[in-house]
Design a protein around this motif. Structure first.
Motif, PDB file in Angstrom:
ATOM      1  N   VAL A   1       0.844  -1.187   0.000  1.00  0.00           N
ATOM      2  CA  VAL A   1       0.000   0.000   0.000  1.00  0.00           C
ATOM      3  C   VAL A   1       0.882   1.240   0.000  1.00  0.00           C
ATOM      4  O   VAL A   1       1.796   1.358   0.809  1.00  0.00           O
ATOM      5  CB  VAL A   1      -0.926   0.024   1.226  1.00  0.00           C
ATOM      6  CG1 VAL A   1      -1.742   1.320   1.254  1.00  0.00           C
ATOM      7  CG2 VAL A   1      -1.863  -1.179   1.205  1.00  0.00           C
ATOM      8  N   GLN A   2       0.595   2.160  -0.899  1.00  0.00           N
ATOM      9  CA  GLN A   2       1.325   3.427  -0.956  1.00  0.00           C
ATOM     10  C   GLN A   2       0.369   4.547  -0.584  1.00  0.00           C
ATOM     11  O   GLN A   2      -0.765   4.586  -1.058  1.00  0.00           O
ATOM     12  CB  GLN A   2       1.885   3.657  -2.349  1.00  0.00           C
ATOM     13  CG  GLN A   2       2.944   2.638  -2.753  1.00  0.00           C
ATOM     14  CD  GLN A   2       3.446   2.874  -4.172  1.00  0.00           C
ATOM     15  OE1 GLN A   2       2.728   3.381  -5.009  1.00  0.00           O
ATOM     16  NE2 GLN A   2       4.688   2.504  -4.415  1.00  0.00           N
ATOM     17  N   LEU A   3       0.848   5.445   0.261  1.00  0.00           N
ATOM     18  CA  LEU A   3       0.052   6.593   0.673  1.00  0.00           C
ATOM     19  C   LEU A   3       0.630   7.843   0.031  1.00  0.00           C
ATOM     20  O   LEU A   3       1.816   8.132   0.180  1.00  0.00           O
ATOM     21  CB  LEU A   3       0.062   6.744   2.198  1.00  0.00           C
ATOM     22  CG  LEU A   3      -0.463   5.563   2.991  1.00  0.00           C
ATOM     23  CD1 LEU A   3      -0.363   5.841   4.486  1.00  0.00           C
ATOM     24  CD2 LEU A   3      -1.895   5.242   2.622  1.00  0.00           C
ATOM     25  N   GLN A   4      -0.203   8.571  -0.670  1.00  0.00           N
ATOM     26  CA  GLN A   4       0.244   9.773  -1.374  1.00  0.00           C
ATOM     27  C   GLN A   4      -0.496  10.977  -0.805  1.00  0.00           C
ATOM     28  O   GLN A   4      -1.699  11.120  -0.984  1.00  0.00           O
ATOM     29  CB  GLN A   4      -0.027   9.645  -2.870  1.00  0.00           C
ATOM     30  CG  GLN A   4       0.540  10.777  -3.698  1.00  0.00           C
ATOM     31  CD  GLN A   4       0.469  10.492  -5.184  1.00  0.00           C
ATOM     32  OE1 GLN A   4      -0.003   9.440  -5.609  1.00  0.00           O
ATOM     33  NE2 GLN A   4       0.916  11.430  -5.986  1.00  0.00           N
ATOM     34  N   ALA A   5       0.248  11.838  -0.116  1.00  0.00           N
ATOM     35  CA  ALA A   5      -0.336  13.003   0.538  1.00  0.00           C
ATOM     36  C   ALA A   5      -0.137  14.257  -0.300  1.00  0.00           C
ATOM     37  O   ALA A   5       0.830  14.374  -1.044  1.00  0.00           O
ATOM     38  CB  ALA A   5       0.288  13.195   1.912  1.00  0.00           C
ATOM     39  N   SER A   6      -1.060  15.183  -0.128  1.00  0.00           N
ATOM     40  CA  SER A   6      -0.957  16.456  -0.820  1.00  0.00           C
ATOM     41  C   SER A   6      -1.720  17.521  -0.023  1.00  0.00           C
ATOM     42  O   SER A   6      -2.488  17.190   0.885  1.00  0.00           O
ATOM     43  CB  SER A   6      -1.536  16.359  -2.230  1.00  0.00           C
ATOM     44  OG  SER A   6      -2.909  16.013  -2.183  1.00  0.00           O
ATOM     45  N   GLY A   7      -1.465  18.795  -0.368  1.00  0.00           N
ATOM     46  CA  GLY A   7      -2.249  19.869   0.224  1.00  0.00           C
ATOM     47  C   GLY A   7      -1.510  20.784   1.170  1.00  0.00           C
ATOM     48  O   GLY A   7      -2.071  21.756   1.666  1.00  0.00           O
ATOM     49  N   GLY A   8      -0.247  20.503   1.456  1.00  0.00           N
ATOM     50  CA  GLY A   8       0.494  21.377   2.352  1.00  0.00           C
ATOM     51  C   GLY A   8       0.814  22.708   1.690  1.00  0.00           C
ATOM     52  O   GLY A   8       0.570  22.901   0.498  1.00  0.00           O
ATOM     53  N   GLY A   9       1.332  23.633   2.475  1.00  0.00           N
ATOM     54  CA  GLY A   9       1.692  24.922   1.927  1.00  0.00           C
ATOM     55  C   GLY A   9       1.936  25.950   3.009  1.00  0.00           C
ATOM     56  O   GLY A   9       2.024  25.619   4.196  1.00  0.00           O
ATOM     57  N   LEU A  10       2.029  27.192   2.582  1.00  0.00           N
ATOM     58  CA  LEU A  10       2.282  28.317   3.484  1.00  0.00           C
ATOM     59  C   LEU A  10       1.010  29.146   3.612  1.00  0.00           C
ATOM     60  O   LEU A  10       0.439  29.573   2.600  1.00  0.00           O
ATOM     61  CB  LEU A  10       3.416  29.174   2.924  1.00  0.00           C
ATOM     62  CG  LEU A  10       3.682  30.506   3.619  1.00  0.00           C
ATOM     63  CD1 LEU A  10       4.139  30.278   5.055  1.00  0.00           C
ATOM     64  CD2 LEU A  10       4.727  31.303   2.847  1.00  0.00           C
ATOM     65  N   VAL A  11       0.573  29.338   4.855  1.00  0.00           N
ATOM     66  CA  VAL A  11      -0.613  30.157   5.110  1.00  0.00           C
ATOM     67  C   VAL A  11      -0.324  31.077   6.289  1.00  0.00           C
ATOM     68  O   VAL A  11       0.656  30.884   7.006  1.00  0.00           O
ATOM     69  CB  VAL A  11      -1.854  29.295   5.429  1.00  0.00           C
ATOM     70  CG1 VAL A  11      -2.246  28.435   4.239  1.00  0.00           C
ATOM     71  CG2 VAL A  11      -1.622  28.434   6.661  1.00  0.00           C
ATOM     72  N   GLN A  12      -1.207  32.031   6.480  1.00  0.00           N
ATOM     73  CA  GLN A  12      -1.090  32.920   7.627  1.00  0.00           C
ATOM     74  C   GLN A  12      -1.949  32.385   8.774  1.00  0.00           C
ATOM     75  O   GLN A  12      -2.896  31.623   8.562  1.00  0.00           O
ATOM     76  CB  GLN A  12      -1.547  34.317   7.251  1.00  0.00           C
ATOM     77  CG  GLN A  12      -0.621  35.007   6.247  1.00  0.00           C
ATOM     78  CD  GLN A  12      -0.991  36.463   6.028  1.00  0.00           C
ATOM     79  OE1 GLN A  12      -2.154  36.828   6.128  1.00  0.00           O
ATOM     80  NE2 GLN A  12       0.004  37.279   5.735  1.00  0.00           N
ATOM     81  N   ALA A  13      -1.605  32.794   9.958  1.00  0.00           N
ATOM     82  CA  ALA A  13      -2.373  32.386  11.132  1.00  0.00           C
ATOM     83  C   ALA A  13      -3.842  32.757  10.954  1.00  0.00           C
ATOM     84  O   ALA A  13      -4.165  33.843  10.457  1.00  0.00           O
ATOM     85  CB  ALA A  13      -1.811  33.058  12.375  1.00  0.00           C
TER      86      ALA A  13
END
Length: 114
Positions: A1-13
């Motif tokens: 099984v391979q898990l592929q994550a996405s959606g991270g990034g830089l945001v403000q508080a």
């Protein structure tokens, strides 16, 4: 099984992000799917987990702000992160298990600026 994550990034508080993690090459339904994170200089810690029967668990630090969920096929897990704080800055790792087998995604970086 391979898990592929996405959606991270830089945001403000105070802003929001949604992480996704898809399980590939799985011929069975995973028991638990969820998210861990590793903040700078800290050990990896549980953020949120979704068990196969709808039960969820959260770290105290994210309760009321983060929501973990899975799609109808139970092969993709999401982490909706609202009201982000600078202390949420971390590498977030997708996690899944089935019996005694444990699986980890590659990690996605979330940076929250103040």
């Amino acid at each position: 099984v391979q898990l592929q994550a996405s959606g991270g990034g830089l945001v403000q508080a105070g802003e929001s992000l949604r992480l996704s993690c898809a399980a590939r090459s799985s011929t069975f339904t995973l028991d638990r799917m969820g998210w861990y994170r590793q903040r700078p200089g800290k050990p990896r810690e549980l953020v949120a987990v979704d068990r196969n029967f709808g039960e969820t668990n959260y770290a105290d630090s994210v309760k009321g702000r983060f929501t973990v969920s899975r799609d109808s096929t139970k092969s993709t897990v999401f982490l909706q992160m609202n009201m982000l704080k600078p202390e949420d800055t971390a590498v977030y790792y997708c996690y899944a298990d089935h019996g005694y087998r444990h699986y980890w995604g590659q990690g996605t970086l979330v940076t929250v600026s103040s």
